[in-house]
Design an enzyme around this catalytic site. Structure first.
Site, PDB file in Angstrom:
ATOM      1  N   HIS A   1      -1.555 -10.443  -0.621  1.00  0.00           N
ATOM      2  CA  HIS A   1      -0.649 -10.335  -1.769  1.00  0.00           C
ATOM      3  C   HIS A   1      -1.215  -9.477  -2.895  1.00  0.00           C
ATOM      4  CE1 HIS A   1       1.440 -13.498   0.392  1.00  0.00           C
ATOM      5  NE2 HIS A   1       2.518 -13.124  -0.299  1.00  0.00           N
TER       6      HIS A   1
ATOM      7  N   GLU B   1       0.242  -3.655  11.965  1.00  0.00           N
ATOM      8  CA  GLU B   1       1.210  -3.577  10.862  1.00  0.00           C
ATOM      9  C   GLU B   1       2.532  -4.228  11.234  1.00  0.00           C
ATOM     10  OE1 GLU B   1       0.128   0.404   8.328  1.00  0.00           O
ATOM     11  OE2 GLU B   1       1.798   0.481   9.713  1.00  0.00           O
TER      12      GLU B   1
ATOM     13  N   CYS C   1       6.018   6.914   4.084  1.00  0.00           N
ATOM     14  CA  CYS C   1       5.052   5.904   3.637  1.00  0.00           C
ATOM     15  C   CYS C   1       4.368   6.281   2.322  1.00  0.00           C
ATOM     16  CB  CYS C   1       3.990   5.677   4.706  1.00  0.00           C
ATOM     17  SG  CYS C   1       4.668   5.054   6.253  1.00  0.00           S
TER      18      CYS C   1
ATOM     19  N   HIS D   1       0.849  -1.183   0.000  1.00  0.00           N
ATOM     20  CA  HIS D   1       0.000   0.000   0.000  1.00  0.00           C
ATOM     21  C   HIS D   1       0.886   1.235   0.000  1.00  0.00           C
ATOM     22  CE1 HIS D   1      -0.172   1.298   4.489  1.00  0.00           C
ATOM     23  NE2 HIS D   1       0.943   0.648   4.272  1.00  0.00           N
TER      24      HIS D   1
END
Length: 160
Positions: free
Chosen positions: A70, A147, A26, A18
């Site tokens: 995935h 996470e 990020c 992501h």
């Protein structure tokens, strides 16, 4: 009364890529191995006096995890991304970059952000909707999307 399921022990996990647009570190495509924990609060009902059967909760959560596993997670409601979904590809622009990804490699989500917070909200709403079919006495579900070990976001739906 509550039931809890710890994702690390119940194999409620998925790995996905992501990005968080415009975030310093990020903002590029990167990935995590996520673990999902669940609490369901409600009144026991039925012949066995369950709030809901553990296997039913795990089955629903594993189905959601499998959908995301995935894949590149794409937040369709992001105000920071210009997204076009085609039959065989997903194209988006963000921060001056253009991306073209095969459609089959993406998981398109009806959320604003694929942050842990956004994913926790997504999981909680999906789980709550499905569990209410089993037991109308379910008050709320709480989902924590981790996470990494020791860091995650929790969302309760509906709010308490």
């Amino acid at each position: 009364m509550k039931i809890i399921i710890e994702g690390i022990h119940a194999n409620l996990r998925f790995s996905a890529a992501h990005m968080i647009p415009e975030h310093e570190s990020c903002g590029v495509i990167h990935g995590h191995s996520y673990i999902v924990d669940v609490e369901v609060e409600g009144e026991p009902t039925g012949k066995h006096g369950f709030i809901v059967d553990f296997k039913d909760v795990k089955g629903i959560m594993r189905k959601i995890c499998k959908k995301l596993d995935h894949r590149l997670l794409v937040p369709l409601k992001s105000p920071l991304m210009d997204i076009q979904v085609g039959e065989d590809k997903v194209e988006f622009q963000v921060s001056g970059k253009e991306y073209k990804i095969p459609r089959e490699d993406c998981c398109l989500l009806p959320i604003q952000s694929t942050s842990a917070e956004g994913l926790a909200e997504y999981f909680a709403k999906e789980l709550y909707g499905e569990l209410r079919e089993y037991n109308k006495m379910i008050r709320n579900v709480k989902v924590c999307v981790n996470e990494g070990i020791g860091q995650g976001a929790i969302f309760t739906y509906p709010g308490v």
